[in-house]
Design an enzyme around this catalytic site. Structure first.
Site, PDB file in Angstrom:
ATOM      1  CD  GLU A   1      -3.440   1.321  -1.938  1.00  0.00           C
ATOM      2  OE1 GLU A   1      -4.047   0.314  -1.510  1.00  0.00           O
ATOM      3  OE2 GLU A   1      -3.870   2.483  -1.779  1.00  0.00           O
TER       4      GLU A   1
ATOM      5  CG  HIS B   1      -2.000   0.901   1.340  1.00  0.00           C
ATOM      6  ND1 HIS B   1      -1.858   2.255   1.215  1.00  0.00           N
ATOM      7  CD2 HIS B   1      -3.318   0.688   1.566  1.00  0.00           C
ATOM      8  CE1 HIS B   1      -3.033   2.837   1.365  1.00  0.00           C
ATOM      9  NE2 HIS B   1      -3.926   1.930   1.567  1.00  0.00           N
TER      10      HIS B   1
HETATM   11  O1  TA6 Z   1      -6.081   2.640  -0.326  1.00  0.00           O
HETATM   12  C1  TA6 Z   1      -7.211   1.878  -0.306  1.00  0.00           C
HETATM   13  C2  TA6 Z   1      -7.860   1.918   1.080  1.00  0.00           C
HETATM   14  O2  TA6 Z   1      -8.570   0.722   1.287  1.00  0.00           O
HETATM   15  C3  TA6 Z   1      -8.755   3.148   1.198  1.00  0.00           C
HETATM   16  O3  TA6 Z   1     -10.117   2.769   1.147  1.00  0.00           O
HETATM   17  C4  TA6 Z   1      -8.375   3.760   2.546  1.00  0.00           C
HETATM   18  O4  TA6 Z   1      -9.156   3.216   3.589  1.00  0.00           O
HETATM   19  C5  TA6 Z   1      -6.908   3.375   2.635  1.00  0.00           C
HETATM   20  O5  TA6 Z   1      -6.872   2.034   2.137  1.00  0.00           O
HETATM   21  C6  TA6 Z   1      -6.279   3.556   3.994  1.00  0.00           C
HETATM   22  O6  TA6 Z   1      -6.697   2.543   4.864  1.00  0.00           O
HETATM   23  P1  TA6 Z   1      -6.216   2.664   6.420  1.00  0.00           P
HETATM   24  O7  TA6 Z   1      -6.805   1.463   7.095  1.00  0.00           O
HETATM   25  O8  TA6 Z   1      -4.701   2.622   6.398  1.00  0.00           O
HETATM   26  O9  TA6 Z   1      -6.720   3.976   6.909  1.00  0.00           O
END
Ligand code: TA6
Length: 281
Positions: free
Chosen positions: A253, A151
């Site tokens: 990601e 990510h």
């Molecule tokens: O980047 C995709 C995602 O699933 C978004 O929906 C957002 O929630 C992000 O990840 C960050 O997730 P986190 O749990 O680190 O706040």
């Protein structure tokens, strides 16, 4: 701690949260053992590649906001048990450092984590490019379904001065319903919250006019590329991100979404990986 080459030191300014500091002819980098989490990578003659929130948590059990959170053994919400942590366990546990090798071209770290009957091994190579490979092995007697993501929060000079290419023609799922006819997808510009899953195996490029660079994100065995920028409202809702944090990063990601998870038979393993290159634009 295993013996480390002289190019790696341990920052124990918080003894409960060890961070490896890498100084190599090709790059400098920082990695937290918590989450096997890349915090920083600065290739020679380049600026910092990753964004790290100045308001991030840096403590056991809390996800770090920025760098490269490893999402494993699932991405986003668990498919059947919403009481389990979003993005899985990997980023909220300390990993074991199993190996650290210094070569003229790169530093290679090996880390591992075992949860129940699943083990994860990650190999991270820091050099003039960055490579991360995550292998999962099923040590149990039942088959398991495994997914995940890398990510990555890529640092940008000004989100209004960047665009993403490589998504042309890819089917996608818009998770926040902001992709409308006025927003072309190739190149993809950012003027709203974007949270979309692009089903493509192609590399993606982040073109940064402000930093005058192109970050190329390649991947293997990850059928989806998630693109995320929280924009204004969501940045204000996230307590570990400054209200204007959205201006300074784009997440690209490589991912295996829940419906794409691998079925791992007992004793079986599989890997997925990403490789990140930079070039001037
Ligand atoms: O980047 C995709 C995602 O699933 C978004 O929906 C957002 O929630 C992000 O990840 C960050 O997730 P986190 O749990 O680190 O706040």
């Amino acid at each position: 701690m295993i013996p480390l080459p002289s190019s790696i030191r341990v920052d124990t300014s918080d003894p409960a949260f060890p961070i490896l500091e890498i100084t190599h002819p090709t790059c400098c980098a920082r990695l937290a053992l918590h989450g096997a989490h890349v915090l920083s990578w600065i290739p020679r003659d380049q600026d910092e590649v990753f964004y790290l929130s100045p308001e991030t948590h840096m403590k056991a059990g809390k996800a770090i906001r920025g760098g490269i959170p490893l999402c494993w053994p699932w991405f986003s919400a668990h498919p059947t048990d919403t009481s389990l942590p979003s993005h899985g366990f990997a980023r909220i546990h300390f990993w074991n450092l199993d190996s650290a090798v210094d070569t003229p071209e790169k530093i290679i770290l090996g880390l591992s984590l075992t949860i129940d009957d699943l083990s994860a091994k990650v190999e991270i190579s820091f050099g003039d490019s960055l490579h991360i490979s995550l292998e999962t092995r099923n040590h149990g007697d039942k088959s398991r379904h495994v997914g995940g993501a890398m990510h990555s929060y890529f640092s940008v000079g000004d989100v209004s001065q960047v665009h993403v290419t490589g998504l042309a023609g890819a089917p996608y799922t818009d998770c926040v319903n902001t992709i409308t006819a006025d927003l072309p997808l190739d190149p993809l510009h950012f003027d709203r919250e974007i949270d979309a899953n692009f089903h493509t195996t192609c590399p993606t490029q982040l073109v940064d006019h402000d930093k005058k660079r192109i970050i190329q994100v390649e991947k293997s065995a990850a059928p989806t590329t998630v693109i995320w920028n929280p924009w204004i409202a969501k940045s204000q809702r996230l307590s570990d991100l400054p209200d204007d944090g959205y201006k300074q990063f784009v997440c690209i990601e490589p991912a295996i979404l829940n419906h794409e998870r691998h079925e791992l038979l007992p004793g079986a393993s599989f890997s997925f990986s990403t490789t990140i290159h930079l070039r001037a634009r």
